[in-house]
Design an enzyme around this catalytic site. Structure first.
Site, PDB file in Angstrom:
ATOM      1  N   TYR A  64      -9.395   2.749  13.246  1.00 14.40           N
ATOM      2  CA  TYR A  64      -8.826   1.960  12.452  1.00 14.40           C
ATOM      3  C   TYR A  64      -8.777   0.446  12.657  1.00 14.40           C
ATOM      4  O   TYR A  64      -7.883  -0.103  13.347  1.00 14.40           O
ATOM      5  CB  TYR A  64      -7.225   2.235  12.105  1.00 14.40           C
ATOM      6  CG  TYR A  64      -7.047   3.864  11.971  1.00 14.40           C
ATOM      7  CD1 TYR A  64      -8.253   4.677  11.311  1.00 14.40           C
ATOM      8  CD2 TYR A  64      -5.728   4.569  11.906  1.00 14.40           C
ATOM      9  CE1 TYR A  64      -8.183   5.906  10.868  1.00 14.40           C
ATOM     10  CE2 TYR A  64      -5.800   5.855  11.804  1.00 14.40           C
ATOM     11  CZ  TYR A  64      -6.769   6.621  11.220  1.00 14.40           C
ATOM     12  OH  TYR A  64      -6.810   7.937  10.889  1.00 14.40           O
ATOM     13  N   SER A 210      -3.885  12.497   4.652  1.00 15.26           N
ATOM     14  CA  SER A 210      -4.047  12.385   3.138  1.00 15.26           C
ATOM     15  C   SER A 210      -3.185  13.113   2.308  1.00 15.26           C
ATOM     16  O   SER A 210      -3.571  13.701   1.301  1.00 15.26           O
ATOM     17  CB  SER A 210      -5.508  12.227   2.744  1.00 15.26           C
ATOM     18  OG  SER A 210      -6.450  11.486   3.410  1.00 15.26           O
ATOM     19  N   LEU A 212      -1.013  12.817   0.343  1.00 12.83           N
ATOM     20  CA  LEU A 212      -0.549  12.275  -1.178  1.00 12.83           C
ATOM     21  C   LEU A 212      -1.891  12.066  -1.924  1.00 12.83           C
ATOM     22  O   LEU A 212      -2.047  11.440  -2.922  1.00 12.83           O
ATOM     23  CB  LEU A 212       0.121  10.898  -1.177  1.00 12.83           C
ATOM     24  CG  LEU A 212       1.525  10.931  -0.632  1.00 12.83           C
ATOM     25  CD1 LEU A 212       2.105   9.685  -0.343  1.00 12.83           C
ATOM     26  CD2 LEU A 212       2.355  11.818  -1.574  1.00 12.83           C
ATOM     27  N   ALA A 213      -3.238  12.703  -1.357  1.00 11.49           N
ATOM     28  CA  ALA A 213      -4.408  12.595  -1.961  1.00 11.49           C
ATOM     29  C   ALA A 213      -4.721  11.069  -1.997  1.00 11.49           C
ATOM     30  O   ALA A 213      -5.345  10.626  -2.998  1.00 11.49           O
ATOM     31  CB  ALA A 213      -4.590  13.542  -3.022  1.00 11.49           C
ATOM     32  N   GLY A 215      -2.863   8.621  -2.827  1.00 13.13           N
ATOM     33  CA  GLY A 215      -2.035   8.090  -3.564  1.00 13.13           C
ATOM     34  C   GLY A 215      -2.166   8.756  -5.079  1.00 13.13           C
ATOM     35  O   GLY A 215      -1.284   8.323  -5.976  1.00 13.13           O
ATOM     36  N   GLY A 218       0.691  10.610  -6.681  1.00 14.14           N
ATOM     37  CA  GLY A 218       1.959   9.632  -7.237  1.00 14.14           C
ATOM     38  C   GLY A 218       2.524   9.599  -8.774  1.00 14.14           C
ATOM     39  O   GLY A 218       3.464   9.265  -9.013  1.00 14.14           O
ATOM     40  N   GLY A 219       1.476  10.071  -9.529  1.00 17.66           N
ATOM     41  CA  GLY A 219       1.540  10.139 -11.090  1.00 17.66           C
ATOM     42  C   GLY A 219       1.227   8.768 -11.284  1.00 17.66           C
ATOM     43  O   GLY A 219       1.201   8.873 -12.996  1.00 17.66           O
ATOM     44  N   LYS A 220       1.175   7.481 -10.820  1.00 20.33           N
ATOM     45  CA  LYS A 220       0.987   6.230 -11.647  1.00 20.33           C
ATOM     46  C   LYS A 220      -0.426   6.250 -12.246  1.00 20.33           C
ATOM     47  O   LYS A 220      -0.503   5.590 -13.362  1.00 20.33           O
ATOM     48  CB  LYS A 220       0.858   5.484 -10.538  1.00 20.33           C
ATOM     49  CG  LYS A 220       0.388   4.049 -10.832  1.00 20.33           C
ATOM     50  CD  LYS A 220       0.531   2.961  -9.435  1.00 20.33           C
ATOM     51  CE  LYS A 220      -0.365   1.833  -9.321  1.00 20.33           C
ATOM     52  NZ  LYS A 220      -0.524   1.299  -8.035  1.00 20.33           N
TER      53      LYS A 220
HETATM   54  N1  NAP Z   1      -8.025  12.231  11.039  1.00 22.25           N
HETATM   55  C1  NAP Z   1      -8.592  11.803   9.864  1.00 22.25           C
HETATM   56  O1  NAP Z   1      -9.800  11.980   9.866  1.00 22.25           O
HETATM   57  C2  NAP Z   1      -7.756  11.074   8.818  1.00 22.25           C
HETATM   58  C3  NAP Z   1      -8.589  10.597   7.749  1.00 22.25           C
HETATM   59  C4  NAP Z   1      -7.502   9.993   6.842  1.00 22.25           C
HETATM   60  C5  NAP Z   1      -6.293   9.571   7.119  1.00 22.25           C
HETATM   61  N2  NAP Z   1      -5.698   9.792   8.006  1.00 22.25           N
HETATM   62  C6  NAP Z   1      -4.569   9.483   8.794  1.00 22.25           C
HETATM   63  O2  NAP Z   1      -3.406   9.756   7.737  1.00 22.25           O
HETATM   64  C7  NAP Z   1      -2.888   8.998   7.227  1.00 22.25           C
HETATM   65  C8  NAP Z   1      -2.339   9.227   5.611  1.00 22.25           C
HETATM   66  O3  NAP Z   1      -3.547   9.673   4.944  1.00 22.25           O
HETATM   67  P1  NAP Z   1      -4.216   8.417   3.855  1.00 22.25           P
HETATM   68  O4  NAP Z   1      -3.738   7.072   4.126  1.00 22.25           O
HETATM   69  O5  NAP Z   1      -5.794   8.772   3.970  1.00 22.25           O
HETATM   70  O6  NAP Z   1      -3.717   9.110   2.458  1.00 22.25           O
HETATM   71  P2  NAP Z   1      -2.242   9.235   1.912  1.00 22.25           P
HETATM   72  O7  NAP Z   1      -1.052   9.242   3.044  1.00 22.25           O
HETATM   73  O8  NAP Z   1      -2.381  10.446   1.076  1.00 22.25           O
HETATM   74  O9  NAP Z   1      -2.105   8.097   0.868  1.00 22.25           O
HETATM   75  C9  NAP Z   1      -1.559   6.680   1.416  1.00 22.25           C
HETATM   76  C10 NAP Z   1      -1.387   5.830  -0.132  1.00 22.25           C
HETATM   77  O10 NAP Z   1      -0.874   6.519  -0.952  1.00 22.25           O
HETATM   78  C11 NAP Z   1      -0.021   5.530  -1.653  1.00 22.25           C
HETATM   79  N3  NAP Z   1       1.346   5.866  -1.660  1.00 22.25           N
HETATM   80  C12 NAP Z   1       2.120   6.115  -0.215  1.00 22.25           C
HETATM   81  N4  NAP Z   1       3.266   6.144  -0.550  1.00 22.25           N
HETATM   82  C13 NAP Z   1       3.426   6.501  -1.840  1.00 22.25           C
HETATM   83  C14 NAP Z   1       4.492   6.586  -2.601  1.00 22.25           C
HETATM   84  N5  NAP Z   1       5.836   7.138  -2.148  1.00 22.25           N
HETATM   85  N6  NAP Z   1       4.487   6.756  -4.111  1.00 22.25           N
HETATM   86  C15 NAP Z   1       3.304   6.265  -4.423  1.00 22.25           C
HETATM   87  N7  NAP Z   1       2.178   6.165  -3.793  1.00 22.25           N
HETATM   88  C16 NAP Z   1       2.188   6.116  -2.468  1.00 22.25           C
HETATM   89  C17 NAP Z   1      -0.386   4.274  -0.920  1.00 22.25           C
HETATM   90  O11 NAP Z   1      -1.623   3.758  -1.987  1.00 22.25           O
HETATM   91  P3  NAP Z   1      -1.721   2.120  -2.283  1.00 22.25           P
HETATM   92  O12 NAP Z   1      -2.023   1.438  -0.759  1.00 22.25           O
HETATM   93  O13 NAP Z   1      -2.624   2.006  -3.053  1.00 22.25           O
HETATM   94  O14 NAP Z   1      -0.412   1.768  -2.810  1.00 22.25           O
HETATM   95  C18 NAP Z   1      -0.749   4.703   0.203  1.00 22.25           C
HETATM   96  O15 NAP Z   1      -1.563   3.631   0.831  1.00 22.25           O
HETATM   97  C19 NAP Z   1      -3.599   7.754   7.459  1.00 22.25           C
HETATM   98  O16 NAP Z   1      -2.810   6.382   7.422  1.00 22.25           O
HETATM   99  C20 NAP Z   1      -4.002   8.056   8.808  1.00 22.25           C
HETATM  100  O17 NAP Z   1      -3.093   7.701   9.728  1.00 22.25           O
HETATM  101  C21 NAP Z   1      -6.824  10.421   9.203  1.00 22.25           C
END
Ligand code: NAP
Length: 322
Positions: A64, A210, A212-213, A215, A218-220
């Site tokens: 990251y 991921s 929340l897929a 984001g 979230g429904g937006k």
């Molecule tokens: N090990 C791996 O290969 C791997 C891969 C991916 C991720 N990760 C880890 O997993 C964590 C989470 O995964 P991710 O970031 O891919 O996806 P996620 O957590 O499913 O989605 C995060 C995004 O969802 C939106 N969001 C968050 N909270 C919300 C809420 N309460 N209401 C509405 N929208 C909301 C935001 O989007 P906006 O910024 O657009 O507002 C946020 O940036 C990462 O930060 C990382 O630490 C690991």
């Protein structure tokens, strides 16, 4: 108001909140194809809100921003007055184009980026090293022997590789604590491909990334399809392609959320963590304080059996390979 309990992680001594904070979003400009990475003062506020909401652990990685996320996390924890030992830190070794020897070689850089916070859970980010799983786990066990880390995890390991990693660590007197996998209501493949079942059998925790897929849950975007056009391009296409297929599920999440005065995101996280007993922890990322606040409060309500089954039924199609 802190309202998150603590659950054991694998067979380790770690006791974590079922929701942690994913810190990929703190990678700076290098990840702008995915996220509008917040500035440090906003990161500080997101981390503070997460701590205030009861989160006691944070997931980051070398990948990251080549340490940028680790540095930003450490700075935010210090700004919130936290000291080493107050929180649990999970980070990951980047195995791409590298051999297992780089685990020891690059570990000091992880320590420097995260200082003064020590690394509790150290994970292999992806199953793509030039070296075998055996070699990687033995180098991880060396770090455990040297008491530089508390426990070991992997990420994106299929059932076979996860079992192998577990076996190699066992032979060194340790356990594999976690496998960090993509897992959400829009991607339930690990329930079908053997990973979830093996994790339960071996007492390995699944860290759902991921959740929340990214984001979409979230429904937006279902309420306003034009909003998809403003999403950074690496997420835009997958949002567009899944928008209609996910609509019945997301509409149900929005409807159920109204019963508890919460949001669709909170319902999605609550379901994911509750559905598998104590096997699954989730690490939603956040780019805004309000998101972090909501995510910490995702476990503050209990859905009815009928609501849980309804969500299960509507998301079952997402168990299949895409
Ligand atoms: N090990 C791996 O290969 C791997 C891969 C991916 C991720 N990760 C880890 O997993 C964590 C989470 O995964 P991710 O970031 O891919 O996806 P996620 O957590 O499913 O989605 C995060 C995004 O969802 C939106 N969001 C968050 N909270 C919300 C809420 N309460 N209401 C509405 N929208 C909301 C935001 O989007 P906006 O910024 O657009 O507002 C946020 O940036 C990462 O930060 C990382 O630490 C690991």
């Amino acid at each position: 108001m802190a309202n998150l309990k603590r659950i054991p992680v694998g067979k380790s001594d770690l006791q974590l909140s079922p929701i942690g904070l994913g810190c990929w979003q703190f990678s700076g400009k290098s990840m702008s194809a995915f996220w509008n990475s917040p500035p440090q003062d906003e990161i500080n506020a997101i981390v503070k809100a997460s701590l205030d909401g009861g989160i006691n652990w944070f997931d980051t990685a070398e990948m990251y921003g080549n340490g940028a996320s680790e540095t930003a996390l450490s700075a935010a924890l210090q700004a919130a007055g936290r000291k080493n030992g107050d929180v649990v830190i999970a980070t990951k070794w980047n195995p791409i184009l590298r051999r297992a020897a780089s685990i020891a070689k690059t570990f000091p850089a992880r320590e420097q980026h995260l200082a003064p916070f020590e690394i509790d859970l150290f994970q292999v980010h992806l199953p793509y090293s030039f070296s075998s799983v055996e070699a990687q786990m033995n180098r991880m066990a060396d770090l455990l022997d040297a008491k530089k880390i508390k426990t070991v995890g992997v990420s994106n390991f299929n059932e076979r590789k996860m079992r192998l990693a577990h076996k190699i660590l066992k032979a060194r007197g340790y356990d594999l604590s976690t496998n960090q996998m993509r897992y959400s209501l829009l991607d339930r493949r690990i329930e079908k491909d053997g990973v979830m079942a093996a994790a339960k059998e071996l007492n390995i925790s699944i860290i759902a990334y991921s959740p929340l897929a990214q984001g979409l849950l979230g429904g937006k975007y279902h309420a306003d399809a034009n909003a998809v056009d403003k999403v950074p391009f690496m997420r835009r296409r997958s949002f567009k392609s899944r928008l209609e297929k996910s609509r019945p599920l997301v509409e149900a999440l929005v409807e159920i959320a109204q019963n508890y005065n919460v949001t669709a995101s909170q319902v999605a996280l609550n379901w994911l963590v509750t559905f598998n007993g104590e096997t699954v922890l989730a690490i939603p990322g956040a780019t805004r304080v309000e998101q972090a606040k909501q995510n910490c409060n995702a476990m503050s309500f209990a859905m009815t059996t009928a609501e849980i089954s309804r969500i299960d039924g509507l998301s079952k199609t997402f168990m299949e390979k895409r």
